[in-house]
Design a protein around this motif. Structure first.
Motif, mmCIF file in Angstrom:
data_model
loop_
_atom_site.group_PDB
_atom_site.id
_atom_site.type_symbol
_atom_site.label_atom_id
_atom_site.label_comp_id
_atom_site.label_asym_id
_atom_site.label_seq_id
_atom_site.Cartn_x
_atom_site.Cartn_y
_atom_site.Cartn_z
ATOM 1 N N UNK A 88 4.061 8.447 6.461
ATOM 2 C CA UNK A 88 5.515 8.308 6.496
ATOM 3 C C UNK A 88 5.913 6.859 6.195
ATOM 4 N N UNK A 89 5.220 5.925 6.829
ATOM 5 C CA UNK A 89 5.502 4.510 6.584
ATOM 6 C C UNK A 89 5.145 4.112 5.148
ATOM 7 N N UNK A 90 4.096 4.728 4.607
ATOM 8 C CA UNK A 90 3.704 4.444 3.221
ATOM 9 C C UNK A 90 4.802 4.848 2.252
ATOM 10 N N UNK A 91 5.460 5.950 2.532
ATOM 11 C CA UNK A 91 6.560 6.377 1.658
ATOM 12 C C UNK A 91 7.727 5.404 1.775
ATOM 13 N N UNK A 92 8.000 4.959 2.975
ATOM 14 C CA UNK A 92 9.093 4.011 3.179
ATOM 15 C C UNK A 92 8.824 2.680 2.469
ATOM 16 N N UNK A 93 7.551 2.373 2.264
ATOM 17 C CA UNK A 93 7.167 1.146 1.555
ATOM 18 C C UNK A 93 7.071 1.373 0.043
ATOM 19 N N UNK A 94 7.346 2.587 -0.413
ATOM 20 C CA UNK A 94 7.304 2.900 -1.834
ATOM 21 C C UNK A 94 5.906 3.143 -2.384
ATOM 22 N N UNK B 55 6.390 14.615 4.539
ATOM 23 C CA UNK B 55 6.996 15.420 5.605
ATOM 24 C C UNK B 55 6.072 15.372 6.814
ATOM 25 N N UNK B 56 6.618 15.028 7.968
ATOM 26 C CA UNK B 56 5.818 14.970 9.186
ATOM 27 C C UNK B 56 5.856 16.313 9.927
ATOM 28 N N UNK B 57 4.948 16.446 10.898
ATOM 29 C CA UNK B 57 4.862 17.680 11.692
ATOM 30 C C UNK B 57 5.086 17.422 13.175
ATOM 31 N N UNK C 135 11.169 12.709 4.120
ATOM 32 C CA UNK C 135 11.576 11.325 3.889
ATOM 33 C C UNK C 135 12.872 11.248 3.082
ATOM 34 N N UNK C 136 13.366 12.391 2.609
ATOM 35 C CA UNK C 136 14.651 12.428 1.891
ATOM 36 C C UNK C 136 15.800 12.789 2.820
#
Length: 403
Positions: free
Chosen positions: A91-97, A103-105, A295-296
């Motif tokens: 999740x944090x990796x997506x926020x960092x681009x 999607x988390x569970x 993340x969207x």
């Protein structure tokens, strides 16, 4: 009595019941009782929710204890923690681009491990996207998760799908189960989906196909309260999703999806019925989606932060299961800290390796899709792309892609 009436070339047999008959055995509704009361059904009593553990990790009824081995119980718990750790990092990796989507569970871990533990490797899984834990429990490695999310050269999907999307199709699951039945396999199909998918036409077609063909399939609904951004109360009327299974003539159960042992028991019995009796099953697992849909999404736009915090505090499936393990003296605070440190290091190592790998080769776009070779239109497209890549190598730079 029976009356035979001739209509053109066809014979029709009509059943006329006497005034004293108690049941109307019409072809479309066998076993319906006659009544003289004019009454429309609006809502039946809510279907009960099956549970085994209370919020403090105690067995509500000792007879419900599945008596799983210590090894199995710890595998389930450790995989819940592993899934949480992987979710946090990706999740944090997506926020960092660094990856495009995730999607988390959070809050739904018991539906994953509880159901997966009740199955074996011969059972066919149709996973959606919030079932990563099911794959993890069945042997999908952390490396494979990371490669899929990075769409690199080792991604089993060859970069053709969004991160953490594994694909599910409800009607196809019915077909796959019918194939198992025809092959006389001692296995079933399990198809996971959210309550939002139950508003799609495919859901109704799938249940009807499975029911009328008596196919060994378990439709496992994660009812987490929100179909993306639509609360359940705005998405459907009636008693949840389980009531629809009854309407389609399927064995149906509603289970506490935050209770891992209840999910295990329900899935195990569902598999027994599906395989031994060739019958479809509907399981509605009642749970709560703690994280955003993806993340969207910003879930605070349609629910309060306090609501989320209350669910985390009161009904965490991981906390409930941990208390159960501690009462059995299978787990301790020291083991918790040690494992979390160990698994975080393992996930981070795999994450770093996946990030360094190149993307799949361009030629992968054309392979593995059509078993009998490319159709003419795609052959033309491939030829044109090859021409353009040779003519404009700087524009179509293949650095960072496998050859």
């Amino acid at each position: 009595m029976y009356r035979i009436t001739k209509f053109n070339k066809f014979l029709s047999i009509r059943l006329f019941s006497s005034k004293t008959a108690s049941q109307a055995n019409f072809p479309g509704a066998v076993g319906s009782n006659f009544t003289t009361t004019l009454k429309f059904l609006y809502n039946q009593p809510a279907i009960d929710t099956y549970s085994v553990l209370d919020n403090d990790g105690n067995l509500t009824v000792k007879e419900s204890d599945p008596k799983l081995s210590k090894e199995s119980l710890l595998k389930m718990y450790k995989n819940m923690i592993t899934l949480n750790t992987m979710d946090l990092i990706l999740y944090e990796a997506q926020r960092q681009g660094r990856i495009s989507f995730y999607m988390t569970s959070y809050g739904e871990e018991a539906t994953h491990m509880g159901s997966a533990e009740a199955l074996n490797i011969d059972d066919v899984i149709f996973g959606q996207y919030r079932e990563a834990g099911v794959l993890l429990h069945r042997g999908f490695t952390i490396d494979q998760f990371m490669n899929q999310c990075y769409s690199n050269e080792l991604d089993l999907g060859k970069g053709r799908q969004m991160p953490v999307h594994y694909g599910t199709q409800l009607p196809q699951a019915a077909g796959a189960a019918y194939a198992l039945k025809r092959q006389k396999k001692n296995a079933c199909v399990v198809c996971y989906f959210g309550e939002g998918a139950a508003s799609e036409g495919d859901f109704h077609a799938a249940l009807n196909i499975a029911s009328t063909t008596d196919s060994p399939v378990i439709y496992f609904c994660r009812n987490n309260g929100y179909a993306i951004s639509t609360p359940a109360k705005e998405q459907y009327r009636g008693d949840g999703i389980a009531s629809r299974g009854v309407g389609y003539g399927m064995h149906t159960i509603r289970v506490d999806g935050n209770d891992i042992l209840a999910v295990y028991n329900a899935t195990k019995e569902a598999k027994r019925i599906a395989v031994s009796e060739n019958r479809p099953i509907l399981i509605e697992a009642m749970t709560y989606r703690v994280g955003h849909h993806s993340t969207s999404d910003d879930s605070t736009a349609y629910r309060s932060k306090q609501e989320i915090a209350d669910w985390q505090k009161v009904d965490s499936p991981i906390t409930r299961f941990r208390k159960y393990l501690e009462k059995l003296r299978y787990w301790s605070e020291e083991e918790e800290k040690s494992f979390k440190k160990e698994i975080k290091k393992k996930v981070m190592t795999s994450f770093a390796e996946a990030e360094k790998r190149v993307k799949p080769a361009v030629k992968e776009m054309w392979e593995d899709v059509y078993g009998d070779g490319l159709p003419p239109i795609l052959k033309e497209q491939k030829k044109e792309l090859d021409r353009l890549m040779k003519k404009y190598p700087d524009v179509y730079n293949q650095d960072g892609y496998a050859k």
